[in-house]
Design a protein around this motif. Structure first.
Motif, PDB file in Angstrom:
ATOM      1  N   LYS A 123       0.810  -1.224   0.000  1.00 51.21           N
ATOM      2  CA  LYS A 123       0.000   0.000   0.000  1.00 51.21           C
ATOM      3  C   LYS A 123       0.843   1.273   0.000  1.00 51.21           C
ATOM      4  O   LYS A 123       0.464   2.260   0.621  1.00 51.21           O
ATOM      5  N   PRO A 127      -3.982   3.613   1.440  1.00 50.64           N
ATOM      6  CA  PRO A 127      -4.847   2.532   1.928  1.00 50.64           C
ATOM      7  C   PRO A 127      -5.601   1.847   0.785  1.00 50.64           C
ATOM      8  O   PRO A 127      -5.904   2.473  -0.239  1.00 50.64           O
ATOM      9  N   ARG A 156      -5.247   1.308   6.554  1.00 51.44           N
ATOM     10  CA  ARG A 156      -4.571   2.481   7.112  1.00 51.44           C
ATOM     11  C   ARG A 156      -3.391   2.885   6.229  1.00 51.44           C
ATOM     12  O   ARG A 156      -2.899   2.116   5.420  1.00 51.44           O
ATOM     13  N   TRP A 157      -2.928   4.112   6.424  1.00 51.68           N
ATOM     14  CA  TRP A 157      -1.781   4.604   5.670  1.00 51.68           C
ATOM     15  C   TRP A 157      -0.524   3.842   6.079  1.00 51.68           C
ATOM     16  O   TRP A 157      -0.399   3.428   7.238  1.00 51.68           O
ATOM     17  N   ARG A 184       0.597   6.011  10.750  1.00 58.30           N
ATOM     18  CA  ARG A 184      -0.456   5.132  10.231  1.00 58.30           C
ATOM     19  C   ARG A 184      -1.845   5.593  10.641  1.00 58.30           C
ATOM     20  O   ARG A 184      -2.832   5.306   9.958  1.00 58.30           O
TER      21      ARG A 184
END
Length: 387
Positions: free
Chosen positions: A158, A162, A183-184, A280
């Motif tokens: 990713k 996300p 999530r990031w 995150r």
């Protein structure tokens, strides 16, 4: 160099899917350094030297391929990571591996495999990167894959942000080793994604000029490039124009890197980031360009698509590439006896696993190997200019 508190920490890694013996037995490297080295030593990484970057199976030795592009991305990524106090080794690992899932002939090959697998879940090079590194690349006797650490796999999955609706390959990877797809990712992964853009935005200009598909007059239609050229000419007025292309490319990369670093530092401070977990949980991308640079970079991309990537010669090569990949898939699906022994022996009996297995074999091919196999199992093919 002391790392920032929001950098990925190899001592705090979430570990590997398969437990290994003490890592200290094989020298002083930490977890992220081992991941980088496993990637560099992999067959999948070596094959990138004969996979398309912009020009398919180019005759010229001076054009970039996936391997040299990945090395250039890693160089840019490390500079950014070092300046931001991030983990350089994790950043480098992600930069080096980010294109491993590309099939032969770049995006044209990906389109053909996607069409061949349309009823079997499709094909996505990013998902295939995870599949290759977690399953297909298997040098170790006790488990499949390279057994890379969680942070490396998460960043590869990713790095562009996300993922809420993963394709089948990425979904399988996530079900095997949950990668927190919603999530990031780490700042290191975000840096790798932008280092990729900076590298190909600028180096593809260099290759386009070298191939004669772009001219100096053409690229002056991009305001950022025109300003950069004027600055280079003013700084080096006595140097002939043909000696200044490299200086222009270097200057453009420096301009974009400096803008990204300054913008990212501001975003980190504004978001109150104190730990890697804060990254995150931030809910947005923290690594990026300023609004002005983002708009200029997008204008450059539009120019490159119109004038280089969709150049008639490139489109003709892409048509040939799709025909080669589609023809190979059809031939192997029609008669699996055409597959090499080691691939035929592992061919699943049921769909969609059967078709996906054939696609795995084709996706690992280099450009020239794919052309050779096409001639062997399908028939003659006329190659466009440049092969």
């Amino acid at each position: 160099m002391t790392r920032a508190p929001w950098a990925a920490d190899p001592a705090a890694t979430r570990g590997r899917l398969h437990r290994e013996a003490s890592e200290s037995e094989r020298g002083p490297r930490d977890a992220f350094q081992r991941d980088r080295d496993r990637i560099v030593h992999s067959i999948s990484f070596r094959r990138l030297r004969h996979k398309t970057q912009v020009f398919m199976a180019p005759d010229g030795d001076h054009f970039r391929v996936r391997l040299t592009h990945s090395l250039e991305v890693a160089q840019i990524g490390r500079v950014i990571a070092r300046t931001l106090g991030l983990n350089e080794d994790l950043t480098e690992a992600l930069c080096l591996a980010h294109d491993i899932g590309h099939p032969p002939f770049g995006h044209a090959g990906e389109d053909a495999l996607g069409a061949a697998l349309a009823a079997k879940g499709g094909f996505d090079h990013n998902g295939h990167t995870l599949r290759a590194l977690m399953l297909l690349e298997s040098p170790y006797p006790r488990w499949p894959g390279l057994n890379l650490g969680w942070e490396t796999l998460e960043g590869l999955a990713k790095h562009n942000g996300p993922i809420t609706n993963p394709g089948w390959a990425l979904a399988e990877a996530d079900s095997t080793f949950a990668l927190d797809l919603a999530r990031w990712p780490s700042l290191e992964a975000q840096v790798a994604a932008l280092a990729d853009d900076i590298a190909y935005d600028n180096h593809d200009i260099d290759d386009g000029l070298r191939a004669g598909l772009l001219s100096r007059d053409q690229i002056m239609a991009v305001p950022m490039i025109a300003r950069g050229w004027d600055a280079v000419k003013a700084r080096l007025p006595d140097v002939p124009d043909h000696r200044l292309t490299g200086e222009l490319i270097r200057s453009q990369i420096g301009l974009m890197v400096n803008d990204l670093i300054a913008t990212t530092q501001g975003r980190i401070a504004e978001a109150g980031i104190e730990t890697a977990d804060d990254v995150r949980a931030a809910g947005r991308c923290l690594v990026g360009f300023s609004d002005a640079m983002r708009d200029q970079e997008r204008a450059l991309k539009r120019f490159m698509y119109a004038e280089l990537y969709h150049h008639p010669r490139q489109l003709a090569a892409a048509d040939m590439a799709r025909a080669v990949v589609a023809g190979l898939f059809a031939a192997y699906a029609d008669d699996p006896r055409r597959l090499p022994d080691e691939w035929r022996e592992l061919l699943p009996a049921e769909e969609p696993a059967r078709s996906r297995h054939i696609a795995d074999f084709i996706a690992g091919m280099t450009d020239r190997y794919a052309i050779a196999r096409y001639r062997e199992v399908v028939g003659p093919i006329e190659l466009p200019e440049g092969f």
